[in-house]
Design an enzyme around this catalytic site. Structure first.
Site, PDB file in Angstrom:
ATOM      1  N   ASP A  11       0.934  -1.244   0.102  1.00  0.00           N
ATOM      2  CA  ASP A  11       0.095   0.013   0.075  1.00  0.00           C
ATOM      3  C   ASP A  11       0.889   1.061   0.066  1.00  0.00           C
ATOM      4  O   ASP A  11       2.078   1.144   0.390  1.00  0.00           O
ATOM      5  CB  ASP A  11      -0.883  -0.084   1.263  1.00  0.00           C
ATOM      6  CG  ASP A  11      -1.737   1.323   1.320  1.00  0.00           C
ATOM      7  OD1 ASP A  11      -2.374   1.546   0.331  1.00  0.00           O
ATOM      8  OD2 ASP A  11      -1.626   1.921   2.523  1.00  0.00           O
ATOM      9  N   ASP A  13       0.045   5.149   0.932  1.00  0.00           N
ATOM     10  CA  ASP A  13      -0.340   6.238   2.037  1.00  0.00           C
ATOM     11  C   ASP A  13      -0.389   5.369   3.334  1.00  0.00           C
ATOM     12  O   ASP A  13      -1.174   4.507   3.423  1.00  0.00           O
ATOM     13  CB  ASP A  13      -1.584   7.010   1.865  1.00  0.00           C
ATOM     14  CG  ASP A  13      -1.379   7.572   0.407  1.00  0.00           C
ATOM     15  OD1 ASP A  13      -0.875   8.708   0.399  1.00  0.00           O
ATOM     16  OD2 ASP A  13      -2.386   7.288  -0.546  1.00  0.00           O
ATOM     17  N   SER A  45      -2.980  -0.125  -4.303  1.00  0.00           N
ATOM     18  CA  SER A  45      -3.284   1.257  -3.780  1.00  0.00           C
ATOM     19  C   SER A  45      -4.409   1.644  -4.443  1.00  0.00           C
ATOM     20  O   SER A  45      -5.083   1.216  -5.260  1.00  0.00           O
ATOM     21  CB  SER A  45      -2.201   2.446  -4.147  1.00  0.00           C
ATOM     22  OG  SER A  45      -2.549   3.874  -3.673  1.00  0.00           O
ATOM     23  N   GLY A  46      -5.094   2.760  -3.539  1.00  0.00           N
ATOM     24  CA  GLY A  46      -6.402   3.324  -4.053  1.00  0.00           C
ATOM     25  C   GLY A  46      -6.097   4.463  -4.969  1.00  0.00           C
ATOM     26  O   GLY A  46      -6.887   5.029  -5.713  1.00  0.00           O
ATOM     27  N   LYS A 187      -8.812  -4.571  -3.763  1.00  0.00           N
ATOM     28  CA  LYS A 187      -7.379  -4.957  -3.934  1.00  0.00           C
ATOM     29  C   LYS A 187      -7.191  -6.241  -3.945  1.00  0.00           C
ATOM     30  O   LYS A 187      -6.102  -7.069  -4.657  1.00  0.00           O
ATOM     31  CB  LYS A 187      -6.557  -4.279  -2.743  1.00  0.00           C
ATOM     32  CG  LYS A 187      -6.396  -3.081  -2.808  1.00  0.00           C
ATOM     33  CD  LYS A 187      -5.459  -2.313  -1.627  1.00  0.00           C
ATOM     34  CE  LYS A 187      -5.349  -0.855  -1.734  1.00  0.00           C
ATOM     35  NZ  LYS A 187      -4.306  -0.437  -0.493  1.00  0.00           N
ATOM     36  N   ASP A 210      -2.479  -0.546   5.885  1.00  0.00           N
ATOM     37  CA  ASP A 210      -2.490   0.146   7.043  1.00  0.00           C
ATOM     38  C   ASP A 210      -4.014   0.629   7.098  1.00  0.00           C
ATOM     39  O   ASP A 210      -4.639   0.892   8.385  1.00  0.00           O
ATOM     40  CB  ASP A 210      -1.670   1.391   7.532  1.00  0.00           C
ATOM     41  CG  ASP A 210      -1.968   2.581   6.336  1.00  0.00           C
ATOM     42  OD1 ASP A 210      -2.480   3.621   6.873  1.00  0.00           O
ATOM     43  OD2 ASP A 210      -2.219   2.281   5.238  1.00  0.00           O
TER      44      ASP A 210
END
Length: 261
Positions: A11, A13, A45-46, A187, A210
């Site tokens: 991930d 951020d 990731s988004g 994901k 996270d």
């Protein structure tokens, strides 16, 4: 392609990046060492493909799950993408407008919102990302892969779930926003699509994350690693908890599993 010894998904951020959303030099070096060790580092990731490429510039990362599984790339080639039908966007936009929540639409390279709100401004400040352009017709003129709802009222999340639970999955990924993807995409699904494409189902897989949108990612790999800055809920779904992303947690976790040696 078949010489890889393992796959590691990161991930961005709160995980691979520092508090200013930059890639620390220690993590950059770790990525280089993974490749030297014939271990494939990937991002999950988004964020959009454009953002991922900017953030990882100068690294050997060329494979990623982006937009929470809606747009997936292996060795710089798109292997799966899932556009959201226009009618679904319009229906969600209508409900969000009645609740006073702006909605952003993401392509692979751009994003735009219907109108600006304080919640929207807070989210992009948190992510150290540019504010969306404001456009009423952007979603009609582009292929949209992910939506972002800007809301600080978690009580209204259930309205969206009740109305669109059969169409969308909603990830509350910050106090100010919900990422929105097609039902069945995440994901987790993106990772599964990449592993299947690479035909490397037998290899060890690891994931560092996270946030709540990382829980599916944890399910898709053999070893799930939560950052110490994650919530207790996220940590409870991990196989191992490493140090914080601000305390060299990536290198600590990679070393713990012998991936940098």
């Amino acid at each position: 392609m078949n010489n890889y010894k393992a796959l590691v998904f990161f991930d961005l951020d709160g995980t691979l990046l520092d508090a200013e959303s930059n890639l620390p030099k220690e993590n950059h070096q770790a990525i280089l060492q993974l490749r030297k060790n014939k271990i494939l580092p990937l991002v999950a990731s988004g964020r959009s493909p454009k953002e991922i490429k900017q953030i990882t510039k100068g690294t050997p990362i060329d494979s990623y799950v982006s937009l929470n599984g809606q747009f997936n790339v292996v060795e710089n080639k798109v292997i799966s993408k899932h556009a959201i039908p226009l009618k679904y966007i319009q229906k969600l936009m209508a409900l969000s407008k009645t609740l006073g929540h702006s909605l952003a639409c993401y392509t692979a390279d751009e994003y735009a919102a219907c109108y600006s709100t304080e919640s929207m401004e807070k989210l992009y400040k948190l992510d150290h990302a540019p504010l969306p352009q404001i456009s009423a017709n952007f979603y009609k003129e582009h292929e949209i892969y992910m939506l972002y709802l800007f809301s600080e009222d978690e009580e209204t999340d259930r309205f969206y779930q009740a109305e669109f639970g059969d169409t969308f999955t909603f990830f509350r990924d910050s106090p100010y926003s919900l990422a929105v993807v097609l039902k069945g995409q995440s994901k987790k699904a993106g990772i599964q699509q990449i592993v299947e494409h690479l035909k490397l189902n037998e290899l060890p897989t690891y994931a560092f994350g996270d946030g709540n949108n990382d829980l599916g990612m944890f399910e898709a790999v053999q070893t799930a690693i939560a950052m110490d800055n994650a919530s207790e809920h996220v940590k409870s779904h991990a196989d191992f908890v490493t140090k914080s992303h601000m305390d060299d947690g990536i290198c600590f976790g990679l070393n713990y599993f012998g991936l940098l040696g």
